[in-house]
Design a protein around this motif. Structure first.
Motif, PDB file in Angstrom:
ATOM      1  N   ALA A  87       0.825  -1.206   0.000  1.00 30.45           N
ATOM      2  CA  ALA A  87       0.000   0.000   0.000  1.00 30.45           C
ATOM      3  C   ALA A  87       0.859   1.256   0.000  1.00 30.45           C
ATOM      4  N   THR A  88       1.949   1.231   0.750  1.00 37.25           N
ATOM      5  CA  THR A  88       2.868   2.367   0.780  1.00 37.25           C
ATOM      6  C   THR A  88       3.507   2.580  -0.594  1.00 37.25           C
ATOM      7  N   ALA A  89       3.899   1.471  -1.233  1.00 43.99           N
ATOM      8  CA  ALA A  89       4.494   1.560  -2.564  1.00 43.99           C
ATOM      9  C   ALA A  89       3.489   2.102  -3.581  1.00 43.99           C
ATOM     10  N   ALA A  90       2.247   1.653  -3.480  1.00 51.90           N
ATOM     11  CA  ALA A  90       1.214   2.128  -4.398  1.00 51.90           C
ATOM     12  C   ALA A  90       1.026   3.633  -4.274  1.00 51.90           C
ATOM     13  N   GLU A  91       1.001   4.122  -3.050  1.00 54.49           N
ATOM     14  CA  GLU A  91       0.826   5.560  -2.837  1.00 54.49           C
ATOM     15  C   GLU A  91       2.021   6.339  -3.389  1.00 54.49           C
ATOM     16  N   ALA A  92       3.221   5.812  -3.186  1.00 56.63           N
ATOM     17  CA  ALA A  92       4.414   6.477  -3.711  1.00 56.63           C
ATOM     18  C   ALA A  92       4.398   6.519  -5.235  1.00 56.63           C
ATOM     19  N   LEU A  93       3.958   5.425  -5.832  1.00 60.92           N
ATOM     20  CA  LEU A  93       3.955   5.336  -7.287  1.00 60.92           C
ATOM     21  C   LEU A  93       2.954   6.311  -7.906  1.00 60.92           C
ATOM     22  N   ARG A  94       1.828   6.522  -7.225  1.00 60.34           N
ATOM     23  CA  ARG A  94       0.813   7.451  -7.749  1.00 60.34           C
ATOM     24  C   ARG A  94       1.373   8.854  -7.928  1.00 60.34           C
ATOM     25  N   TYR A  95       2.334   9.235  -7.089  1.00 59.10           N
ATOM     26  CA  TYR A  95       2.843  10.605  -7.105  1.00 59.10           C
ATOM     27  C   TYR A  95       4.254  10.717  -7.677  1.00 59.10           C
ATOM     28  N   GLU A  96       4.802   9.576  -8.121  1.00 62.90           N
ATOM     29  CA  GLU A  96       6.177   9.649  -8.660  1.00 62.90           C
ATOM     30  C   GLU A  96       6.229  10.304 -10.028  1.00 62.90           C
ATOM     31  N   PHE A  97       5.169  10.166 -10.815  1.00 57.66           N
ATOM     32  CA  PHE A  97       5.152  10.718 -12.172  1.00 57.66           C
ATOM     33  C   PHE A  97       4.010  11.725 -12.309  1.00 57.66           C
ATOM     34  N   GLN A  98       4.098  12.544 -13.333  1.00 56.51           N
ATOM     35  CA  GLN A  98       3.048  13.498 -13.664  1.00 56.51           C
ATOM     36  C   GLN A  98       2.562  13.201 -15.084  1.00 56.51           C
ATOM     37  N   PRO A  99       1.734  12.160 -15.228  1.00 61.06           N
ATOM     38  CA  PRO A  99       1.257  11.794 -16.560  1.00 61.06           C
ATOM     39  C   PRO A  99       0.357  12.880 -17.156  1.00 61.06           C
ATOM     40  N   ILE A 100       0.198  12.826 -18.470  1.00 56.10           N
ATOM     41  CA  ILE A 100      -0.649  13.786 -19.167  1.00 56.10           C
ATOM     42  C   ILE A 100      -1.980  13.134 -19.525  1.00 56.10           C
ATOM     43  N   SER A 101      -2.944  13.960 -19.894  1.00 56.90           N
ATOM     44  CA  SER A 101      -4.209  13.470 -20.423  1.00 56.90           C
ATOM     45  C   SER A 101      -4.145  13.447 -21.940  1.00 56.90           C
ATOM     46  N   ASP A 102      -4.637  12.373 -22.538  1.00 58.37           N
ATOM     47  CA  ASP A 102      -4.700  12.308 -23.996  1.00 58.37           C
ATOM     48  C   ASP A 102      -5.890  11.447 -24.384  1.00 58.37           C
ATOM     49  N   MET A 103      -5.941  11.023 -25.655  1.00 60.55           N
ATOM     50  CA  MET A 103      -7.092  10.278 -26.147  1.00 60.55           C
ATOM     51  C   MET A 103      -7.243   8.913 -25.482  1.00 60.55           C
ATOM     52  N   ALA A 122      -6.338   8.131 -22.102  1.00 61.48           N
ATOM     53  CA  ALA A 122      -6.690   8.179 -20.680  1.00 61.48           C
ATOM     54  C   ALA A 122      -6.393   9.564 -20.126  1.00 61.48           C
ATOM     55  N   SER A 123      -7.051   9.892 -19.013  1.00 64.13           N
ATOM     56  CA  SER A 123      -6.769  11.152 -18.325  1.00 64.13           C
ATOM     57  C   SER A 123      -5.567  10.977 -17.405  1.00 64.13           C
ATOM     58  N   ALA A 124      -4.970  12.098 -17.029  1.00 62.53           N
ATOM     59  CA  ALA A 124      -3.829  12.050 -16.115  1.00 62.53           C
ATOM     60  C   ALA A 124      -4.237  11.449 -14.772  1.00 62.53           C
ATOM     61  N   ALA A 125      -5.425  11.831 -14.283  1.00 62.70           N
ATOM     62  CA  ALA A 125      -5.885  11.308 -12.993  1.00 62.70           C
ATOM     63  C   ALA A 125      -6.085   9.804 -13.048  1.00 62.70           C
ATOM     64  N   TYR A 126      -6.639   9.323 -14.157  1.00 61.78           N
ATOM     65  CA  TYR A 126      -6.855   7.887 -14.307  1.00 61.78           C
ATOM     66  C   TYR A 126      -5.518   7.154 -14.304  1.00 61.78           C
ATOM     67  N   ARG A 127      -4.561   7.682 -15.033  1.00 63.04           N
ATOM     68  CA  ARG A 127      -3.248   7.031 -15.107  1.00 63.04           C
ATOM     69  C   ARG A 127      -2.602   6.944 -13.729  1.00 63.04           C
ATOM     70  N   SER A 128      -2.653   8.022 -12.969  1.00 62.71           N
ATOM     71  CA  SER A 128      -2.056   8.009 -11.632  1.00 62.71           C
ATOM     72  C   SER A 128      -2.739   6.992 -10.736  1.00 62.71           C
TER      73      SER A 128
END
Length: 472
Positions: free
Chosen positions: A440-456, A458-464
């Motif tokens: 769970a700790t790793a999952a939370e860290a991974l969500r914030y490690e990158f700043q994905p973009i939104s495109d056709m 998926a959205s950035a929020a979905y990717r995170s």
């Protein structure tokens, strides 16, 4: 020394020679417009629908190896020295249908008919690769090998039935002995606009002499530059005929995959060592794309949504760059400097991908979880299950010793401008006992490690969000 600039290949038992073919002309264009073989259809123009499928044959020792490929994105020059079959070439002279065709008729596998030639050619490739060698075609195998052909009318059930029924008809064999003799007699084309060296030394010399030439290795992406962006190339350098780079070599601690090895063969080698990767490998595009594209081309292309790079990063793979000046080696993730940008010099080529073998770490205590066998998981999120591009790709390689994370490597795609390594998440896990809380700790860290973009896709929020779900 060969002097002809014509493309030479075998079709219907005869040698075909075509001259004055521009380097960016596709095989589909040559078939339909130059040879009048209009049974091969033009559909999506990007290797997605499979309506343009044809089968290529190459000498493989004492046998002919058959590969179904997409002709819409395959450059015509790349089939020089091969055998070609289109849907017009299967029926016997008296009109008797080939088993692949007859099975489609009997199983009612065609409705509008537009996709049918592509399905028939994929069935023919299966027939030659499996049925003619006494192998049974199971439902699972048929689903796997037809994944690159899309049907929007009949549905897949009757087509899968046809795949399994082919072997019930009188056997039809290709005269491979004759074909091998014909292939041996073919002289390689020499065209200054389309360079196709046969040895590594010649490749490096050509790269040094022609640094502006467009390098191709299967054309599953460059082909789209032609069909979708209408790009033209003054000169092309094709690496797929280089003998040394078509090999997979096994060493004590790693395998070395040549840059010209097809994606299908490269994934087969990885799956042989890590069987849990088979589903992930099968979901990389469809079989015609995997049989045309190369692992080296996928890595060199550097798409941030290319599926192979996150996996290679997780497995700790290195790449070898070569030129006449020498060679240098680096981790896959160190190759990229920005969106589709890399450290490759103008006289270099990507030659090898070196993948470590699964490691066993001896336990200090020697019991329970003590033998730290590598655990590998690869996840792909896409809108279609088969034959689609990833919105997110995540690959994790972990070694536990006595329940503690000893080694951890995480590769991610679709989250940044380049394929990336989740170094911060790795650091958070390394040395920790593997528990639900640690995950769970790793999952939370991974969500914030990158700043994905939104495109056709998926959205950035979905990717995170999906990144974290995959990690846990």
């Amino acid at each position: 020394m060969p002097t002809s600039s014509a493309i030479r290949f075998i079709r219907r038992g005869q040698q075909v020679s075509l001259g004055n073919v521009p380097p960016e002309r596709t095989l589909l264009e040559v078939l339909r417009e130059d040879l009048g073989a209009t049974g091969t259809k033009e559909g999506c123009g990007e290797g997605d629908c499979g309506a343009c499928t044809v089968v290529l044959g190459e000498a493989d020792g004492s046998r002919v190896r058959y590969r179904a490929i997409n002709s819409c994105i395959r450059l015509a020059h790349s089939i020089d020295g091969m055998v070609l079959w289109t849907v017009e070439d299967l029926a016997a002279e008296g009109g008797t249908l080939h088993p692949a065709q007859q099975a489609m008729v009997q199983c009612h596998g065609s409705q509008c008919g537009f996709c049918t030639p592509g399905f028939v050619m994929s069935l023919f490739g299966m027939y030659q690769s499996h049925t003619c060698h006494g192998e049974a075609i199971t439902r699972e195998l048929a689903q796997e090998e037809l994944s690159g052909n899309l049907c929007r009318c009949t549905g897949y059930r009757p087509i899968l039935d046809a795949a399994q029924q082919m072997s019930q008809y009188p056997r039809v064999d290709v005269d491979e002995k004759k074909l091998l003799a014909q292939l041996k007699a073919l002289k390689p084309s020499v065209d200054p606009a389309y360079l196709a060296p046969r040895t590594l030394a010649d490749l490096l010399a050509a790269r040094a002499a022609h640094p502006a030439a467009q390098i191709v290795a299967g054309c599953t992406d460059v082909g789209l530059w032609v069909t979708k962006m209408h790009m033209q190339f003054a000169q092309v350098l094709d690496v797929t005929q280089v003998r040394e780079l078509k090999r997979i070599e096994r060493y004590k601690h790693h395998i070395a995959i040549g840059a010209a090895v097809s994606l299908n063969d490269a994934f087969a080698a990885l799956v042989a060592d890590r069987p849990q990767l088979k589903t992930f490998a099968n979901r990389f595009a469809g079989l015609p794309v995997r049989q045309s594209g190369t692992l080296g081309g996928n890595v060199a292309n550097g798409s941030p949504i290319g599926d192979s790079m996150p996996l290679l990063i997780a497995l700790g793979a290195n790449i070898v760059l070569m030129s006449q000046r020498g060679h240098r080696e680096m981790p896959v993730e160190a190759f990229y400097t920005g969106y589709r940008k890399n450290v490759l010099a103008s006289d270099e080529v990507l030659a090898w991908i070196k993948v470590p073998l699964p490691a066993l770490t001896p336990s200090p205590s020697g019991g329970g979880l003590g033998w730290g066998q590598e655990l590998v998981r690869a996840y792909k999120i896409s809108k279609r299950y088969d034959d689609d591009i990833s919105a997110i790709c995540l690959a994790i390689s972990m070694t536990l010793v006595d329940g503690v994370v000893d080694r951890i490597s995480i590769g991610a795609g679709g989250v940044a401008a380049t394929p990336a390594r989740a170094a911060k998440t790795e650091t958070a896990l390394r040395g920790q006992r593997w528990t639900a809380e640690a995950a769970a700790t790793a999952a939370e860290a991974l969500r914030y490690e990158f700043q994905p973009i939104s495109d056709m896709r998926a959205s950035a929020a979905y990717r995170s969000e999906v990144l974290g779900e995959s990690a846990s």
